[in-house]
Design a protein around this motif. Structure first.
Motif, PDB file in Angstrom:
ATOM      1  N   ALA A 116      -7.493  -0.877 -38.067  1.00 30.90           N
ATOM      2  CA  ALA A 116      -8.093  -0.874 -39.400  1.00 30.90           C
ATOM      3  C   ALA A 116      -6.962  -0.867 -40.427  1.00 30.90           C
ATOM      4  CB  ALA A 116      -8.972   0.348 -39.584  1.00 30.90           C
ATOM      5  N   LYS A 154     -10.411  -0.348 -43.410  1.00 32.76           N
ATOM      6  CA  LYS A 154     -11.353  -1.413 -43.049  1.00 32.76           C
ATOM      7  C   LYS A 154     -10.992  -1.950 -41.671  1.00 32.76           C
ATOM      8  CE  LYS A 154     -12.113  -3.047 -47.811  1.00 32.76           C
ATOM      9  NZ  LYS A 154     -13.193  -2.137 -48.121  1.00 32.76           N
ATOM     10  N   ASN A 155     -11.970  -1.908 -40.761  1.00 31.53           N
ATOM     11  CA  ASN A 155     -11.731  -2.419 -39.416  1.00 31.53           C
ATOM     12  C   ASN A 155     -11.570  -3.940 -39.483  1.00 31.53           C
ATOM     13  OD1 ASN A 155     -11.850  -2.034 -36.424  1.00 31.53           O
ATOM     14  ND2 ASN A 155     -13.567  -3.422 -36.658  1.00 31.53           N
ATOM     15  N   ASP A 204     -18.971  -4.796 -32.902  1.00 28.34           N
ATOM     16  CA  ASP A 204     -18.180  -5.236 -34.058  1.00 28.34           C
ATOM     17  C   ASP A 204     -16.903  -4.401 -34.183  1.00 28.34           C
ATOM     18  OD1 ASP A 204     -19.923  -7.276 -34.997  1.00 28.34           O
ATOM     19  OD2 ASP A 204     -21.264  -5.713 -35.726  1.00 28.34           O
ATOM     20  N   LEU A 205     -16.942  -3.221 -33.595  1.00 22.27           N
ATOM     21  CA  LEU A 205     -15.768  -2.352 -33.592  1.00 22.27           C
ATOM     22  C   LEU A 205     -14.927  -2.590 -32.331  1.00 22.27           C
ATOM     23  CD1 LEU A 205     -14.394   0.078 -35.027  1.00 22.27           C
ATOM     24  CD2 LEU A 205     -15.881   1.564 -33.682  1.00 22.27           C
ATOM     25  N   GLU A 247     -12.653   7.663 -42.329  1.00 23.77           N
ATOM     26  CA  GLU A 247     -13.800   6.761 -42.311  1.00 23.77           C
ATOM     27  C   GLU A 247     -13.305   5.335 -42.193  1.00 23.77           C
ATOM     28  OE1 GLU A 247     -16.936   8.542 -45.391  1.00 23.77           O
ATOM     29  OE2 GLU A 247     -16.612   6.392 -45.594  1.00 23.77           O
ATOM     30  N   PHE A 248     -13.922   4.552 -41.325  1.00 23.36           N
ATOM     31  CA  PHE A 248     -13.529   3.146 -41.213  1.00 23.36           C
ATOM     32  C   PHE A 248     -14.744   2.248 -41.409  1.00 23.36           C
ATOM     33  CE2 PHE A 248     -10.543   5.536 -38.574  1.00 23.36           C
ATOM     34  CZ  PHE A 248      -9.380   5.218 -39.250  1.00 23.36           C
ATOM     35  N   GLU A 249     -14.586   1.293 -42.292  1.00 19.42           N
ATOM     36  CA  GLU A 249     -15.674   0.357 -42.550  1.00 19.42           C
ATOM     37  C   GLU A 249     -15.692  -0.710 -41.450  1.00 19.42           C
ATOM     38  OE1 GLU A 249     -17.170  -2.178 -46.381  1.00 19.42           O
ATOM     39  OE2 GLU A 249     -15.406  -0.917 -46.602  1.00 19.42           O
ATOM     40  N   ILE A 250     -16.885  -1.087 -41.010  1.00 19.86           N
ATOM     41  CA  ILE A 250     -17.016  -2.082 -39.935  1.00 19.86           C
ATOM     42  C   ILE A 250     -17.716  -3.316 -40.490  1.00 19.86           C
ATOM     43  CG2 ILE A 250     -18.044  -2.511 -37.664  1.00 19.86           C
ATOM     44  CD1 ILE A 250     -18.050   0.526 -37.276  1.00 19.86           C
ATOM     45  N   PHE A 251     -17.253  -4.479 -40.042  1.00 18.76           N
ATOM     46  CA  PHE A 251     -17.840  -5.721 -40.531  1.00 18.76           C
ATOM     47  C   PHE A 251     -18.453  -6.508 -39.385  1.00 18.76           C
ATOM     48  CE2 PHE A 251     -14.497  -4.300 -43.269  1.00 18.76           C
ATOM     49  CZ  PHE A 251     -15.070  -4.394 -44.516  1.00 18.76           C
ATOM     50  N   ALA A 280      -4.506   1.917 -39.189  1.00 24.39           N
ATOM     51  CA  ALA A 280      -5.004   2.876 -38.201  1.00 24.39           C
ATOM     52  C   ALA A 280      -5.209   2.182 -36.858  1.00 24.39           C
ATOM     53  CB  ALA A 280      -6.320   3.484 -38.680  1.00 24.39           C
TER      54      ALA A 280
END
Lengths: 376, 77
Positions: free
Chosen positions: B50, B54-55, A177-178, A239-243, B69
């Protein structure tokens, strides 16, 4: 119930009010698999063993090398040349004789990954290459096992908890997902090429162990559905949120059969035969005149190449157009610097499996330089 | 329009850590194109984007003041 000795050994964590005897028993009952006994795997192993994880499996096929000792401080100078997993297991037995250590002196591959991983509750990814990372990701998704990702380069590290559903949230994300697909070969630097400060994998590996303890005991909030990127030079932590992403799901093998057939070395560009050709050898081939040369650059890219016959097919049209071409047995592809063309070799090999395809090393820029040298 | 770009790993080597003023940029696809024109080396590196932590998985609108980012994968262990 804990023995008196166990009470003493784990007293500092049992006395934490969030932890107590209940969490200690959860650790005793847990089975954790650590893949890679290197920079990330060593500290994770040491802290998990010290904390009293009941069963720990360690996978690695390598031996200790002198260049490992700068960061893999579980090993000593006397261990050079010895099996990493065997040496690590001996040290860990000395640290904590009560726990079960399973030595897996092998390379994780499609054919053994599902069986190995299914015997554990949780996986720690301490591998050092993309092919193993994607293999671990896909195997854990298929087997529904949480895994803790960690990766390092130079002064930076990434850590995250994947395929773990927190508090019945019904949300699970994974590495794809990333990064849905592995990067093209040679485009991303490895620590062998770019270096790494020894404390960086120590920090990230210790964070992976911390996340494992949190997940097993249910204490705190794991780094799930996000990754943390940490830079030790400026102490910045992002921090990076992943969906969850449908597109990345489509890239993954959907069942055991597809998983077994998936070529992780192939998609990650790990090749056992060289598929590059030098400018000198390329000149010999052109002189022989029995080759098809394909320029995979965009049509607008310079310099224009008119010194030898070539067909212009930009990368994004290659898959579609290559099968319609009448081509010689030997194909050479080139781009600007020789990186895209490596990917083109893979695409052509997939469509015409018997073709002999190579990529012009250094691309057309290097070839032009070579020509100038010849003519001066 | 001003957006802040934070780059990681190899990408930081190429573009540096910087605040960029970019005109008429509407989404991430356009940003990728502008960046690869300005820094051709980026063409050969895969990276995730991101926006405001948020990615993103698909082309996404960029607004003034956003923090973007650029995150390459790391393989080292």
């Amino acid at each position: 119930m804990l023995s008196t000795e166990n009470h003493l050994r784990y007293q500092r964590q049992i006395q934490l009010k969030e932890f107590g005897v209940a969490a200690q028993i959860k650790l005793f009952d847990a089975k954790v698999l650590i893949i890679g006994a290197g920079g990330l795997g060593c500290p994770a192993l040491q802290y998990l063993a010290a904390a009293g994880i009941g069963t720990i499996g360690i996978v690695d096929f390598d031996v200790v090398d002198i260049s490992n000792l700068q960061r893999q401080i579980l090993y000593t100078t006397d261990d050079i040349g010895k099996s990493k997993v065997k040496t690590a297991a001996e040290r860990i037995k000395q640290l904590n004789p009560d726990i079960q250590i399973n030595i897996l002196n092998l390379k994780l591959q499609n054919k053994n990954a599902l069986e190995i991983i299914s015997a554990y509750d949780l996986v720690i990814d301490g591998s050092d290459n993309f092919s193993t990372r994607y293999l671990i990701n896909d195997a854990c998704v298929l087997l529904n096992k949480p895994f803790i990702y960690g990766a390092v380069l130079r002064f930076e590290g990434q850590v995250g908890v994947f395929n773990f559903e927190e508090n019945n949230s019904n949300i699970k994300t994974n590495y794809r997902d990333l990064f849905p697909e592995p990067p093209v070969e040679n485009t991303i630097l490895s620590c062998n090429e770019a270096g790494v400060l020894g404390v960086v994998p120590a920090l990230i590996g210790t964070m992976q162990a911390t996340e494992a303890i949190k997940i097993i005991t249910g204490i705190g909030k794991p780094i799930c559905n996000k990754i943390i990127s940490y830079n030790v030079l400026n102490n910045e932590m992002h921090e990076f949120e992943i969906f969850s992403d449908e597109k990345s799901k489509s890239k993954m093998p959907k069942n055991e059969k597809e998983f077994l057939a998936f070529n992780y070395d192939w998609i990650c560009g790990v090749s056992h035969v060289s598929n590059e050709i030098s400018a000198e050898n390329f000149d010999l081939l052109i002189a022989g005149n029995k080759i098809t040369v394909i320029d995979v650059r965009e049509l607008s890219e310079l310099p224009i190449v008119s010194e030898f016959p070539n067909i212009k097919i930009p990368m994004n049209e290659l898959e579609e157009k290559i099968s319609a071409l009448k081509i010689a047995d030997t194909i050479v592809v080139f781009c600007q610097t020789g990186i895209r063309s490596l990917n083109a070799v893979k695409i052509i090999n997939k469509i015409i499996p018997n073709a002999s395809v190579s990529s012009l090393h250094g691309g057309i820029i290097e070839w032009k330089k070579h020509q100038n040298k010849i003519h001066i | 329009m001003e957006i802040k770009i934070i780059a990681f790993g190899q990408i930081a080597d190429i573009i540096g850590n910087s605040i960029m003023s970019i005109n008429e940029i509407k989404d991430t696809e356009e940003l990728r194109k502008k960046l690869s024109n300005a820094f051709p080396q980026l063409n050969e590196i895969s990276y995730g984007i991101a926006i405001n932590k948020k990615n993103i998985n698909k082309n996404t609108e960029i607004n003034m003041g956003d923090i973007v980012a650029l995150l390459p994968p790391f393989s080292g262990g």
